[in-house]
Design a protein around this motif. Sequence first.
Motif, PDB file in Angstrom:
ATOM      1  N   PRO A   1     -43.256  11.283  28.194  1.00 26.19           N
ATOM      2  CA  PRO A   1     -43.436  10.599  26.917  1.00 26.19           C
ATOM      3  C   PRO A   1     -44.785   9.878  26.792  1.00 26.19           C
ATOM      4  O   PRO A   1     -45.362   9.846  25.708  1.00 26.19           O
ATOM      5  CB  PRO A   1     -42.268   9.619  26.855  1.00 26.19           C
ATOM      6  N   ASP A   2     -45.283   9.335  27.892  1.00 23.89           N
ATOM      7  CA  ASP A   2     -46.587   8.656  27.832  1.00 23.89           C
ATOM      8  C   ASP A   2     -47.715   9.641  27.538  1.00 23.89           C
ATOM      9  O   ASP A   2     -48.620   9.353  26.752  1.00 23.89           O
ATOM     10  CB  ASP A   2     -46.869   7.893  29.133  1.00 23.89           C
ATOM     11  N   ALA A   3     -47.649  10.816  28.154  1.00 26.74           N
ATOM     12  CA  ALA A   3     -48.671  11.843  27.903  1.00 26.74           C
ATOM     13  C   ALA A   3     -48.575  12.340  26.462  1.00 26.74           C
ATOM     14  O   ALA A   3     -49.601  12.561  25.810  1.00 26.74           O
ATOM     15  CB  ALA A   3     -48.517  12.998  28.887  1.00 26.74           C
ATOM     16  N   LEU A   4     -47.348  12.509  25.958  1.00 29.30           N
ATOM     17  CA  LEU A   4     -47.184  12.928  24.572  1.00 29.30           C
ATOM     18  C   LEU A   4     -47.727  11.866  23.615  1.00 29.30           C
ATOM     19  O   LEU A   4     -48.410  12.189  22.647  1.00 29.30           O
ATOM     20  CB  LEU A   4     -45.704  13.198  24.272  1.00 29.30           C
ATOM     21  N   ALA A   5     -47.433  10.600  23.878  1.00 30.93           N
ATOM     22  CA  ALA A   5     -47.926   9.510  23.024  1.00 30.93           C
ATOM     23  C   ALA A   5     -49.454   9.490  23.005  1.00 30.93           C
ATOM     24  O   ALA A   5     -50.069   9.346  21.940  1.00 30.93           O
ATOM     25  CB  ALA A   5     -47.381   8.171  23.506  1.00 30.93           C
ATOM     26  N   LYS A   6     -50.059   9.665  24.169  1.00 35.95           N
ATOM     27  CA  LYS A   6     -51.522   9.677  24.254  1.00 35.95           C
ATOM     28  C   LYS A   6     -52.098  10.859  23.471  1.00 35.95           C
ATOM     29  O   LYS A   6     -53.063  10.707  22.716  1.00 35.95           O
ATOM     30  CB  LYS A   6     -51.952   9.744  25.717  1.00 35.95           C
ATOM     31  N   LYS A   7     -51.486  12.023  23.630  1.00 36.26           N
ATOM     32  CA  LYS A   7     -51.939  13.231  22.923  1.00 36.26           C
ATOM     33  C   LYS A   7     -51.862  13.020  21.405  1.00 36.26           C
ATOM     34  O   LYS A   7     -52.796  13.344  20.670  1.00 36.26           O
ATOM     35  CB  LYS A   7     -51.074  14.421  23.343  1.00 36.26           C
ATOM     36  N   ILE A   8     -50.744  12.477  20.934  1.00 39.80           N
ATOM     37  CA  ILE A   8     -50.558  12.256  19.501  1.00 39.80           C
ATOM     38  C   ILE A   8     -51.541  11.212  18.982  1.00 39.80           C
ATOM     39  O   ILE A   8     -52.169  11.400  17.938  1.00 39.80           O
ATOM     40  CB  ILE A   8     -49.094  11.860  19.201  1.00 39.80           C
ATOM     41  N   ALA A   9     -51.698  10.115  19.702  1.00 41.85           N
ATOM     42  CA  ALA A   9     -52.622   9.053  19.276  1.00 41.85           C
ATOM     43  C   ALA A   9     -54.054   9.579  19.192  1.00 41.85           C
ATOM     44  O   ALA A   9     -54.785   9.271  18.242  1.00 41.85           O
ATOM     45  CB  ALA A   9     -52.536   7.869  20.232  1.00 41.85           C
ATOM     46  N   GLN A  10     -54.467  10.366  20.175  1.00 36.88           N
ATOM     47  CA  GLN A  10     -55.820  10.930  20.161  1.00 36.88           C
ATOM     48  C   GLN A  10     -56.002  11.899  19.000  1.00 36.88           C
ATOM     49  O   GLN A  10     -57.034  11.895  18.338  1.00 36.88           O
ATOM     50  CB  GLN A  10     -56.117  11.625  21.490  1.00 36.88           C
ATOM     51  N   LEU A  11     -54.986  12.704  18.727  1.00 34.69           N
ATOM     52  CA  LEU A  11     -55.054  13.651  17.616  1.00 34.69           C
ATOM     53  C   LEU A  11     -55.172  12.898  16.285  1.00 34.69           C
ATOM     54  O   LEU A  11     -55.997  13.246  15.442  1.00 34.69           O
ATOM     55  CB  LEU A  11     -53.815  14.540  17.611  1.00 34.69           C
ATOM     56  N   VAL A  12     -54.373  11.851  16.095  1.00 40.45           N
ATOM     57  CA  VAL A  12     -54.420  11.075  14.848  1.00 40.45           C
ATOM     58  C   VAL A  12     -55.780  10.398  14.702  1.00 40.45           C
ATOM     59  O   VAL A  12     -56.364  10.397  13.615  1.00 40.45           O
ATOM     60  CB  VAL A  12     -53.267  10.052  14.793  1.00 40.45           C
ATOM     61  N   ALA A  13     -56.304   9.856  15.784  1.00 37.20           N
ATOM     62  CA  ALA A  13     -57.629   9.220  15.731  1.00 37.20           C
ATOM     63  C   ALA A  13     -58.700  10.231  15.327  1.00 37.20           C
ATOM     64  O   ALA A  13     -59.571   9.939  14.501  1.00 37.20           O
ATOM     65  CB  ALA A  13     -57.961   8.594  17.085  1.00 37.20           C
ATOM     66  N   ARG A  14     -58.632  11.421  15.895  1.00 35.79           N
ATOM     67  CA  ARG A  14     -59.631  12.454  15.616  1.00 35.79           C
ATOM     68  C   ARG A  14     -59.498  13.012  14.195  1.00 35.79           C
ATOM     69  O   ARG A  14     -60.479  13.150  13.479  1.00 35.79           O
ATOM     70  CB  ARG A  14     -59.485  13.574  16.661  1.00 35.79           C
ATOM     71  N   LYS A  15     -58.281  13.304  13.770  1.00 36.20           N
ATOM     72  CA  LYS A  15     -58.065  13.961  12.470  1.00 36.20           C
ATOM     73  C   LYS A  15     -58.022  13.003  11.280  1.00 36.20           C
ATOM     74  O   LYS A  15     -58.373  13.387  10.169  1.00 36.20           O
ATOM     75  CB  LYS A  15     -56.755  14.751  12.481  1.00 36.20           C
ATOM     76  N   PHE A  16     -57.556  11.755  11.509  1.00 33.87           N
ATOM     77  CA  PHE A  16     -57.322  10.853  10.387  1.00 33.87           C
ATOM     78  C   PHE A  16     -58.100   9.539  10.476  1.00 33.87           C
ATOM     79  O   PHE A  16     -57.913   8.647   9.650  1.00 33.87           O
ATOM     80  CB  PHE A  16     -55.825  10.571  10.247  1.00 33.87           C
ATOM     81  N   ALA A  17     -58.934   9.404  11.483  1.00 33.30           N
ATOM     82  CA  ALA A  17     -59.820   8.243  11.638  1.00 33.30           C
ATOM     83  C   ALA A  17     -59.069   6.907  11.652  1.00 33.30           C
ATOM     84  O   ALA A  17     -59.516   5.921  11.082  1.00 33.30           O
ATOM     85  CB  ALA A  17     -60.898   8.236  10.560  1.00 33.30           C
ATOM     86  N   CYS A  18     -57.915   6.888  12.299  1.00 29.00           N
ATOM     87  CA  CYS A  18     -57.239   5.616  12.558  1.00 29.00           C
ATOM     88  C   CYS A  18     -56.559   5.742  13.916  1.00 29.00           C
ATOM     89  O   CYS A  18     -56.321   6.850  14.396  1.00 29.00           O
ATOM     90  CB  CYS A  18     -56.249   5.260  11.452  1.00 29.00           C
ATOM     91  N   ALA A  19     -56.297   4.626  14.536  1.00 26.29           N
ATOM     92  CA  ALA A  19     -55.759   4.651  15.893  1.00 26.29           C
ATOM     93  C   ALA A  19     -54.451   3.861  15.961  1.00 26.29           C
ATOM     94  O   ALA A  19     -54.430   2.715  16.395  1.00 26.29           O
ATOM     95  CB  ALA A  19     -56.783   4.087  16.872  1.00 26.29           C
ATOM     96  N   PRO A  20     -53.351   4.484  15.535  1.00 24.78           N
ATOM     97  CA  PRO A  20     -52.086   3.754  15.577  1.00 24.78           C
ATOM     98  C   PRO A  20     -51.545   3.629  16.993  1.00 24.78           C
ATOM     99  O   PRO A  20     -51.760   4.515  17.828  1.00 24.78           O
ATOM    100  CB  PRO A  20     -51.152   4.630  14.748  1.00 24.78           C
ATOM    101  N   MET A  21     -50.883   2.525  17.265  1.00 30.48           N
ATOM    102  CA  MET A  21     -50.163   2.420  18.523  1.00 30.48           C
ATOM    103  C   MET A  21     -49.042   3.453  18.431  1.00 30.48           C
ATOM    104  O   MET A  21     -48.344   3.530  17.419  1.00 30.48           O
ATOM    105  CB  MET A  21     -49.583   1.022  18.695  1.00 30.48           C
ATOM    106  N   THR A  22     -48.884   4.273  19.445  1.00 30.53           N
ATOM    107  CA  THR A  22     -47.919   5.370  19.409  1.00 30.53           C
ATOM    108  C   THR A  22     -46.961   5.247  20.574  1.00 30.53           C
ATOM    109  O   THR A  22     -47.375   5.083  21.714  1.00 30.53           O
ATOM    110  CB  THR A  22     -48.656   6.726  19.459  1.00 30.53           C
ATOM    111  N   LEU A  23     -45.683   5.333  20.267  1.00 28.39           N
ATOM    112  CA  LEU A  23     -44.642   5.277  21.278  1.00 28.39           C
ATOM    113  C   LEU A  23     -43.788   6.527  21.106  1.00 28.39           C
ATOM    114  O   LEU A  23     -43.408   6.873  19.983  1.00 28.39           O
ATOM    115  CB  LEU A  23     -43.794   4.027  21.079  1.00 28.39           C
TER     116      LEU A  23
END
Length: 170
Positions: free
Chosen positions: A63-85
């Motif tokens: 789950p930690d690796a998935l959260a990191k992957k999702i957070a990085q994708l959102v930062a790259r594609k949508f220019a925001c960095a949400p805390m992801t759990l």
Amino acid sequence: MSATPSGRADTPWLALLRGINVVGKNKVPMKALAGALESAGLRSVRTYIQSGNVVFRSSRGDPDALAKKIAQLVARKFACAPMTLVISKAELAAAIRGNPFPEAQYNHKLLHIYFLASRPKSPGKPSRSRAGSSTSGRPMDSPTRSCNRGSSGVWASPPPRATGARSMSC
């Protein structure tokens, strides 16, 4: 669980993205988010309204690796960095079974659970976060009736005859 074409177990997960689509800030269209997550290899992606809650399947079991992957994708594609759990279906089910306020079913809309990324520094001491404060930063005059730290999250329920939902972290 189902299997992927490669035969690996395909696990259902829930991703909670905090702070997106709030008061017009950190806009992330859910349809675009679902498409981006599917392009990144997640399967059966579904979003819930504009909340940042995403259900998906993946053969990746961390789950930690998935959260990191999702957070990085959102930062790259949508220019925001949400805390992801990211939590598993089993963790969500355990949290629901562990509801310490079964009497709250009279109005389930007033029952809240807060999932924590890590254990609080002072788990035995109540603390108030901005979510549990008035706009002036002072504590609310009508706190939740009770808070209970479960293994999967923090539960909060208002007093039995509360007219509005008020929540605070505990």
